[in-house]
Design a protein around this motif. Structure first.
Motif, PDB file in Angstrom:
ATOM      1  N   GLN A  86      -9.223  -3.737   9.658  1.00  0.00           N
ATOM      2  CA  GLN A  86      -8.636  -4.055   8.353  1.00  0.00           C
ATOM      3  C   GLN A  86      -9.706  -4.558   7.391  1.00  0.00           C
ATOM      4  N   CYS A 145       4.000  -3.610  12.992  1.00  0.00           N
ATOM      5  CA  CYS A 145       3.094  -2.465  13.129  1.00  0.00           C
ATOM      6  C   CYS A 145       1.765  -2.775  12.439  1.00  0.00           C
ATOM      7  N   TRP A 146       0.666  -2.432  13.090  1.00  0.00           N
ATOM      8  CA  TRP A 146      -0.673  -2.609  12.532  1.00  0.00           C
ATOM      9  C   TRP A 146      -0.855  -1.638  11.366  1.00  0.00           C
ATOM     10  N   GLN A 147      -1.281  -2.157  10.222  1.00  0.00           N
ATOM     11  CA  GLN A 147      -1.350  -1.343   9.013  1.00  0.00           C
ATOM     12  C   GLN A 147      -2.622  -0.513   8.907  1.00  0.00           C
ATOM     13  N   SER A 148      -3.675  -0.942   9.576  1.00  0.00           N
ATOM     14  CA  SER A 148      -4.944  -0.198   9.496  1.00  0.00           C
ATOM     15  C   SER A 148      -5.016   0.827  10.618  1.00  0.00           C
ATOM     16  N   ASN A 193      -2.089  -8.390   8.333  1.00  0.00           N
ATOM     17  CA  ASN A 193      -2.232  -6.937   8.441  1.00  0.00           C
ATOM     18  C   ASN A 193      -1.167  -6.302   9.344  1.00  0.00           C
ATOM     19  N   GLN A 196       2.738  -5.555   9.560  1.00  0.00           N
ATOM     20  CA  GLN A 196       3.980  -5.485   8.783  1.00  0.00           C
ATOM     21  C   GLN A 196       4.988  -4.637   9.543  1.00  0.00           C
ATOM     22  N   ARG A 197       6.234  -5.123   9.570  1.00  0.00           N
ATOM     23  CA  ARG A 197       7.303  -4.443  10.305  1.00  0.00           C
ATOM     24  C   ARG A 197       6.876  -4.176  11.750  1.00  0.00           C
TER      25      ARG A 197
END
Length: 268
Positions: free
Chosen positions: A166, A183-186, A178, A180-181
């Protein structure tokens, strides 16, 4: 007629007896008599790490873990509901590159997983933080790559993913921010292994399924019943792990039961 043995003869007799006993003991050791059975790799190089009889070589809370009918069994009852996820942890090392094969059976209400390359959490007994091959009774998550108490979902079932670091990873709270929901966003989905619902049909409900993990370098592959369910290349040099503890989980939630058997490891 019995002849008397002189002192010299007695000494010779004792020496011969000791020698014969030593040879017999050496031969018995060679044959494995009176000793723990030697663990031998199979033709494919896999070594069993659970003996099907005891919890020897594993560390977990006996309130939740036992051997039943030859299976490593995790069970939560109405009287033993959990405040935190709890694991039974293999004590034989911290594998880096390896293949793991095992079979699992889980109740409909169950939630479990196989952790690898994980760290122990000092503040919570029998807790691990790290990569997990997810398993659940309703087959919502089975096969995905979920990182316990860290980056959360890395790859859903049916995804081929590259994980990136990230932006600004050194900022306080950046790891949590980092996610959200759950789940890893990167992360970047770079391919498909099939639709999640179609892959779900390859997994047996409340019956025995085989898991095969192939973990090599930063490439992490989760197979169930011979079908590749998730494929991760972890390029996150800040958060990825190259080695760590191996263990299996019972999850916070309703009463449940999960069983594991034929647990075999091949270190690469």
């Amino acid at each position: 007629m019995i002849k008397k043995i002189g002192n010299n003869g007695l000494v010779v007799f004792m020496v011969l007896s000791l020698g014969l006993n030593a040879c017999k003991e050496k031969q018995e050791k060679k044959e494995g008599k009176g000793l723990a059975e030697e663990v031998v790799a199979d033709a494919d190089g896999f070594v069993p790490i659970f003996d099907g009889k005891t919890l020897d070589g594993w560390e977990g809370d006996p309130k939740y873990w036992s051997v039943q009918n030859g299976n490593l069994t995790g069970e939560v009852t109405p009287e033993t509901l959990l405040d935190n996820n709890t694991f039974i942890i293999w004590q034989g090392g911290q594998p880096s590159d390896f293949e793991l094969k095992l079979e699992f059976r889980i109740a409909d209400a169950g939630n479990s997983g196989i952790n690898y390359r994980s760290d122990k959490i000092d503040t919570i007994p029998y807790a691990l933080r790290g990569y997990q091959a997810d398993i659940d009774g309703k087959i919502r998550y089975t096969g995905q790559n979920y990182e316990e108490k860290k980056r959360a979902t890395l790859a859903y079932r049916g995804e081929k993913v590259v994980i990136h670091t990230q932006d600004h990873p050194d900022e306080p709270g950046s790891l949590r921010a980092n996610v959200q929901r759950n789940c890893w966003q990167s992360r970047e989905v770079v391919g498909s292994l099939g639709e999640s619902d179609a892959l779900k049909t390859k997994i047996k409900h409340e019956d025995w399924n085989e898991v095969h993990l192939i973990i090599k370098g930063n490439h992490l592959q989760h197979y169930v019943n011979g079908v590749l369910m998730s494929d991760v290349v972890d390029e996150d040099t800040v958060n990825r792990k190259a080695s760590g503890y191996l263990g299996v989980q019972v999850h916070v939630g309703p009463p449940m039961k999960v069983e594991y058997r034929n647990i075999r490891l091949k270190q690469l």
